[in-house]
Write a protein that holds these residues in place. Sequence first.
Motif, PDB file in Angstrom:
ATOM      1  N   PRO A 193      30.855  69.343   0.926  1.00 26.30           N
ATOM      2  CA  PRO A 193      32.387  68.052   1.297  1.00 26.30           C
ATOM      3  C   PRO A 193      33.827  69.380   0.931  1.00 26.30           C
ATOM      4  O   PRO A 193      33.467  70.117   0.017  1.00 26.30           O
ATOM      5  CB  PRO A 193      32.562  67.485  -0.347  1.00 26.30           C
ATOM      6  N   ILE A 194      34.599  69.147   1.248  1.00 20.66           N
ATOM      7  CA  ILE A 194      36.008  69.291   1.130  1.00 20.66           C
ATOM      8  C   ILE A 194      37.155  68.504   0.519  1.00 20.66           C
ATOM      9  O   ILE A 194      37.642  67.241   1.450  1.00 20.66           O
ATOM     10  CB  ILE A 194      36.816  70.303   2.445  1.00 20.66           C
ATOM     11  N   ILE A 195      37.368  69.104  -0.554  1.00 20.20           N
ATOM     12  CA  ILE A 195      38.485  67.583  -1.301  1.00 20.20           C
ATOM     13  C   ILE A 195      39.618  67.823  -1.184  1.00 20.20           C
ATOM     14  O   ILE A 195      39.650  69.937  -1.799  1.00 20.20           O
ATOM     15  CB  ILE A 195      37.907  66.773  -2.734  1.00 20.20           C
ATOM     16  N   ALA A 196      40.907  67.922  -0.846  1.00 16.63           N
ATOM     17  CA  ALA A 196      42.172  68.375  -1.577  1.00 16.63           C
ATOM     18  C   ALA A 196      43.038  67.926  -2.410  1.00 16.63           C
ATOM     19  O   ALA A 196      42.678  66.769  -2.240  1.00 16.63           O
ATOM     20  CB  ALA A 196      43.123  68.230   0.039  1.00 16.63           C
ATOM     21  N   PHE A 197      43.536  68.132  -3.396  1.00 17.45           N
ATOM     22  CA  PHE A 197      44.395  67.311  -4.396  1.00 17.45           C
ATOM     23  C   PHE A 197      45.886  68.931  -3.692  1.00 17.45           C
ATOM     24  O   PHE A 197      46.237  69.380  -4.071  1.00 17.45           O
ATOM     25  CB  PHE A 197      44.221  68.609  -6.057  1.00 17.45           C
ATOM     26  N   VAL A 198      46.709  67.479  -3.904  1.00 17.45           N
ATOM     27  CA  VAL A 198      48.714  68.094  -3.417  1.00 17.45           C
ATOM     28  C   VAL A 198      49.067  67.429  -4.618  1.00 17.45           C
ATOM     29  O   VAL A 198      48.987  66.163  -4.779  1.00 17.45           O
ATOM     30  CB  VAL A 198      48.289  67.372  -1.900  1.00 17.45           C
ATOM     31  N   ALA A 212      37.942  64.185   1.956  1.00 15.81           N
ATOM     32  CA  ALA A 212      38.942  63.243   0.657  1.00 15.81           C
ATOM     33  C   ALA A 212      40.293  64.074   0.124  1.00 15.81           C
ATOM     34  O   ALA A 212      40.481  65.134   0.378  1.00 15.81           O
ATOM     35  CB  ALA A 212      38.704  62.823  -0.730  1.00 15.81           C
ATOM     36  N   LEU A 213      41.337  63.302   0.512  1.00 13.62           N
ATOM     37  CA  LEU A 213      42.343  63.686  -0.537  1.00 13.62           C
ATOM     38  C   LEU A 213      44.090  63.160  -0.906  1.00 13.62           C
ATOM     39  O   LEU A 213      43.548  61.550  -0.876  1.00 13.62           O
ATOM     40  CB  LEU A 213      43.593  63.893   0.786  1.00 13.62           C
ATOM     41  N   ILE A 214      44.018  63.616  -2.297  1.00 10.71           N
ATOM     42  CA  ILE A 214      44.300  62.913  -3.207  1.00 10.71           C
ATOM     43  C   ILE A 214      45.830  63.279  -3.437  1.00 10.71           C
ATOM     44  O   ILE A 214      45.428  65.132  -4.168  1.00 10.71           O
ATOM     45  CB  ILE A 214      43.184  63.120  -4.557  1.00 10.71           C
ATOM     46  N   THR A 248      46.371  58.225  -5.651  1.00 10.21           N
ATOM     47  CA  THR A 248      46.612  59.413  -5.984  1.00 10.21           C
ATOM     48  C   THR A 248      45.521  59.330  -7.079  1.00 10.21           C
ATOM     49  O   THR A 248      45.442  58.522  -7.654  1.00 10.21           O
ATOM     50  CB  THR A 248      48.314  58.638  -7.029  1.00 10.21           C
ATOM     51  N   LEU A 249      45.666  59.909  -7.926  1.00 10.41           N
ATOM     52  CA  LEU A 249      45.108  60.566  -9.242  1.00 10.41           C
ATOM     53  C   LEU A 249      45.630  61.158 -10.104  1.00 10.41           C
ATOM     54  O   LEU A 249      46.605  62.153 -10.141  1.00 10.41           O
ATOM     55  CB  LEU A 249      43.916  61.097  -9.016  1.00 10.41           C
TER      56      LEU A 249
END
Length: 191
Positions: A69-74, A123-125, A182-183
Motif C-alpha cells: 500500500p502507498i498512502i499519501a498525506f498531503v 489512499a490520499l489524505i 481530510t484527517l
Amino acid sequence: RALAKAIYALNYYQLGIIRNLVNSFKEQALSSIITPTVVVIYGLGGGTGSGVFFDFTRHLRKVLGSGVPIIAFVIAPCSGDDPPAKGCSAFMAMNELSLLLNAEYNAHVTKNYGECYRNPLNALIYLPLLPAYTKVGNIVAARREMDEMIVDMLYVLMDFDLADLLGGIGTEVGLTENYVHTLGMVKVVYP
C-alpha cells in the motif's frame, strides 16, 4: 512545479540517482518480515513536493508492485503561507490530483495517454495546516507542530488494520467526485 519536475526527471532518468535510491528502498521494504506500508508526505502548496509527487509515487508503485500500500498525506496550505503556495501552485496540484484520484477521470486519462498515468495510490489524505497555524500564529512554528502531529498520527495508525481504516473513511477504490478526504488529530495532554 515545472522546475521541480525537470530536476526530478534529470536525477531519475539521466543521472539515475533517484532510480537507484528507489530500487534500494524496494529491496529494504520487500525484505521486511511484516507487510510494509509506504507513506509519502508532502506539501501541496509549494513547488517541490507537488511537482515531483506523482512521478515519484508512480516509480515507487512500479518497483514495489501492487502488494504494498502507498498512502499519501498531503499538507494543504493555509492563510499564513506565501501567496504562490496558497494560490496557483496549490490549485494546479489539486487539479492534477483530481485526475489521479477521481476514478472516472483517471480511466479517461489512462486510456488516452497510457498506463503510466494510472493512479499509483491506495489512499490520499489531506492534512490541513490551518488548525496548527491558528493555534500558534506563526507559519514556521505551525509547520513544526504539523511535523510532530504527523509522527504521532503515524504511531496511532500503526495500531489499526489498514484495510478497515481506509474503508471506514471511504478511500476505497472507485472514488468519483468525492475523492477528497481530510484527517486531523487532536492531542489531549493531561497534567
